[in-house]
Motif scaffolding. Structure first.
Motif, PDB file in Angstrom:
ATOM      1  N   PHE A 263      16.862  20.505 -30.834  1.00  0.00           N
ATOM      2  CA  PHE A 263      18.310  20.538 -31.180  1.00  0.00           C
ATOM      3  C   PHE A 263      19.201  19.357 -30.673  1.00  0.00           C
ATOM      4  N   PHE A 264      18.566  19.136 -29.368  1.00  0.00           N
ATOM      5  CA  PHE A 264      19.201  17.558 -28.799  1.00  0.00           C
ATOM      6  C   PHE A 264      18.812  16.378 -29.731  1.00  0.00           C
ATOM      7  N   ARG A 265      17.645  16.312 -29.938  1.00  0.00           N
ATOM      8  CA  ARG A 265      16.912  15.315 -30.914  1.00  0.00           C
ATOM      9  C   ARG A 265      17.600  15.278 -32.343  1.00  0.00           C
ATOM     10  N   ASP A 266      17.814  16.488 -32.890  1.00  0.00           N
ATOM     11  CA  ASP A 266      18.395  16.529 -34.379  1.00  0.00           C
ATOM     12  C   ASP A 266      19.952  16.023 -34.385  1.00  0.00           C
ATOM     13  N   LYS A 267      20.780  16.554 -33.002  1.00  0.00           N
ATOM     14  CA  LYS A 267      22.205  16.008 -33.133  1.00  0.00           C
ATOM     15  C   LYS A 267      22.297  14.744 -32.607  1.00  0.00           C
ATOM     16  N   SER A 268      21.167  14.253 -32.248  1.00  0.00           N
ATOM     17  CA  SER A 268      21.236  12.497 -31.857  1.00  0.00           C
ATOM     18  C   SER A 268      20.953  11.596 -32.688  1.00  0.00           C
ATOM     19  N   LYS A 269      20.446  11.978 -33.942  1.00  0.00           N
ATOM     20  CA  LYS A 269      20.107  11.436 -34.813  1.00  0.00           C
ATOM     21  C   LYS A 269      20.945  10.564 -35.511  1.00  0.00           C
ATOM     22  N   LYS A 270      20.622   9.173 -36.015  1.00  0.00           N
ATOM     23  CA  LYS A 270      21.801   8.385 -36.787  1.00  0.00           C
ATOM     24  C   LYS A 270      21.752   8.724 -37.990  1.00  0.00           C
ATOM     25  N   ILE A 289      22.171  11.989 -25.537  1.00  0.00           N
ATOM     26  CA  ILE A 289      21.054  12.755 -24.528  1.00  0.00           C
ATOM     27  C   ILE A 289      21.179  12.128 -23.299  1.00  0.00           C
ATOM     28  N   LEU A 290      21.283  12.910 -22.146  1.00  0.00           N
ATOM     29  CA  LEU A 290      21.779  12.174 -20.860  1.00  0.00           C
ATOM     30  C   LEU A 290      20.367  12.180 -19.973  1.00  0.00           C
ATOM     31  N   THR A 291      19.143  13.138 -20.470  1.00  0.00           N
ATOM     32  CA  THR A 291      18.166  13.253 -19.734  1.00  0.00           C
ATOM     33  C   THR A 291      16.849  12.657 -20.795  1.00  0.00           C
ATOM     34  N   LYS A 292      16.627  11.555 -20.749  1.00  0.00           N
ATOM     35  CA  LYS A 292      15.564  11.010 -21.812  1.00  0.00           C
ATOM     36  C   LYS A 292      14.320  11.871 -21.300  1.00  0.00           C
ATOM     37  N   LYS A 293      13.881  12.079 -20.255  1.00  0.00           N
ATOM     38  CA  LYS A 293      12.858  12.972 -20.160  1.00  0.00           C
ATOM     39  C   LYS A 293      13.464  14.194 -19.125  1.00  0.00           C
ATOM     40  N   PRO A 294      12.861  15.473 -19.392  1.00  0.00           N
ATOM     41  CA  PRO A 294      13.324  16.674 -18.570  1.00  0.00           C
ATOM     42  C   PRO A 294      13.460  16.449 -17.102  1.00  0.00           C
ATOM     43  N   LYS A 312      12.618  23.248 -16.291  1.00  0.00           N
ATOM     44  CA  LYS A 312      12.890  21.795 -17.144  1.00  0.00           C
ATOM     45  C   LYS A 312      14.240  21.754 -17.297  1.00  0.00           C
ATOM     46  N   LEU A 313      14.862  20.733 -16.764  1.00  0.00           N
ATOM     47  CA  LEU A 313      16.613  20.722 -17.160  1.00  0.00           C
ATOM     48  C   LEU A 313      16.644  19.470 -18.461  1.00  0.00           C
ATOM     49  N   ARG A 314      17.366  19.742 -19.486  1.00  0.00           N
ATOM     50  CA  ARG A 314      17.651  18.866 -20.300  1.00  0.00           C
ATOM     51  C   ARG A 314      19.328  18.801 -20.377  1.00  0.00           C
ATOM     52  N   ALA A 315      20.183  17.710 -20.668  1.00  0.00           N
ATOM     53  CA  ALA A 315      21.640  17.694 -20.852  1.00  0.00           C
ATOM     54  C   ALA A 315      21.753  16.696 -21.761  1.00  0.00           C
ATOM     55  N   ALA A 316      22.876  16.984 -22.434  1.00  0.00           N
ATOM     56  CA  ALA A 316      23.418  16.013 -23.590  1.00  0.00           C
ATOM     57  C   ALA A 316      24.802  16.113 -23.346  1.00  0.00           C
ATOM     58  N   GLU A 317      25.555  15.163 -23.937  1.00  0.00           N
ATOM     59  CA  GLU A 317      27.066  15.006 -24.163  1.00  0.00           C
ATOM     60  C   GLU A 317      27.403  14.860 -25.612  1.00  0.00           C
ATOM     61  N   VAL A 318      28.428  15.462 -25.732  1.00  0.00           N
ATOM     62  CA  VAL A 318      28.999  15.403 -27.183  1.00  0.00           C
ATOM     63  C   VAL A 318      29.867  14.241 -27.323  1.00  0.00           C
ATOM     64  N   LEU A 319      29.646  13.558 -28.474  1.00  0.00           N
ATOM     65  CA  LEU A 319      30.030  12.175 -28.734  1.00  0.00           C
ATOM     66  C   LEU A 319      31.558  12.444 -29.373  1.00  0.00           C
TER      67      LEU A 319
END
Ligand SMILES: C[S@@+](CC[C@H](N)C(=O)[O-])C[C@H]1O[C@@H](n2cnc3c(N)ncnc32)[C@H](O)[C@@H]1O
Length: 319
Positions: A263-270, A289-294, A312-319
């Motif tokens: 989900f993070f990868r798809d939403k961060s695609k250009k 994506i705020l956590t390149k690796k979990p 495993k923690l993953r985090a992202a910020e909405v642009l």
């Protein structure tokens, strides 16, 4: 259903995993009048910590589908009940939860998936070490219990569930053993299932424990629609999140982690790929994506709390 009633239960409800990191990621200091959701209240560890950092004009909505967690949290968080709304619901209903609480825009959501220690140890059906009714519903409003699945799913459905959610190889042998047993006797208690497995597979104790853990995990994921709920909450949280809002998710198995990662990868695609080969729409990415690796727990945390070992923690910020 068991209910919490002793001091001891309150203390041992759940030891939070990756607490500081998860809370640090979900709170963006640059936002004002924040509306934060803790979608998995559990023992209240995350919510309690978030409340310590909230400013007076921020709000916390703490959600859990388990009534024991709600009861526990009401006591734990009563020092700030003016600032926290405690909601008994499925986090997948995030939009209606927000609406009912009178908010439309979200500034952050944290999810610490899976079960609390309390649920694993005290609630019905989750542990194969104790003989309890095969229920496994965290949300008692849900219809399907684990026993219903074992008594009604056909062979293919059982095999799909065990291979997908338990990552069990040759799962049709297990499905056949279940179907053979239920012809004579329905599944009611956890030990009915343990017995079926023990009779079918003549394996050592350690292997049997690992195997049972996978079987129980698969059933739990199916009963509680865990993966569907996660997909829905990520999609809807993203839709109602303000710019700068944060999503932080702690997961405990690879299927959950893959959903978050993708989900993070798809939403961060250009680029948004178009089905038309002559037309590729250029779009701004929606997430950073705020956590390149979990992020994983430190050795010391794992030593103190074994349950944290797969987190495993993953985090992202909405642009
Ligand atoms: C690992 S515990 C959370 C622990 C919590 N972070 C703490 O600090 O104590 C997970 C909790 O999430 C709840 N939960 C799991 N899936 C849920 C869902 N779809 N909606 C609401 N609550 C859910 C479970 O009932 C459980 O209480």
């Amino acid at each position: 259903m068991n209910t919490i009633n002793t001091e001891n239960d309150l203390e041992s409800f759940h030891v939070p995993v990756l607490l500081n990191k998860a809370v640090e990621y979900v709170l963006n200091e640059n936002l004002n009048q924040r509306v934060i959701i803790d979608g998995t209240l559990g023992g209240g560890g995350y919510s309690e910590m978030i409340l310590k950092y909230l400013r007076d004009d921020d709000v916390l909505i703490s959600v859990d589908k388990d009534l024991n967690a709600i009861g526990h949290a009401k006591k734990l968080l009563d020092f700030r009940l003016n600032q926290v709304k405690i909601v008994n619901d499925n986090f997948a209903n995030i939009k209606s939860i927000m609406e009912k609480c009178g908010f439309h825009k979200l500034s952050g959501i944290v999810l610490d998936l899976g079960l609390s220690s309390y649920q694993l140890e005290k609630e019905e059906g989750f542990s194969f070490m104790k003989n309890t009714p095969l229920d496994m519903r965290a949300f008692k409003k849900d219809n399907l219990k684990a026993s219903d699945i074992l008594n009604t799913f056909n062979k293919q459905e059982l095999t799909d569930m065990f291979s997908k959610y338990g990552e069990i190889r040759n799962a049709d042998r297990l499905s056949k053993a279940i179907i053979d047993r239920r012809r004579n006797k329905k599944f009611v208690m956890t030990f009915d299932l343990v017995e079926t497995v023990t009779e079918e597979y003549r394996i050592g104790r350690k292997d049997r424990m690992n195997f049972l853990a996978k079987i129980f995990q698969a059933l739990r994921i199916e009963v509680n629609s865990e993966l569907e709920n996660l997909e829905k909450v990520l999609k809807e949280a993203f839709e109602i999140m303000i710019s700068g809002g944060r999503i932080a998710v702690v997961s405990y198995h690879s299927l959950e982690d893959r959903i978050v990662k993708n989900f993070f990868r798809d939403k961060s695609k250009k680029f948004i790929e178009s089905s038309n080969p002559f037309y590729t729409e250029r779009a701004a990415p929606g997430l950073k994506i705020l956590t390149k690796k979990p992020v994983v727990p430190a050795y010391t945390e794992v030593k103190l709390n074994l349950r944290s070992r797969s987190a495993k923690l993953r985090a992202a910020e909405v642009l």
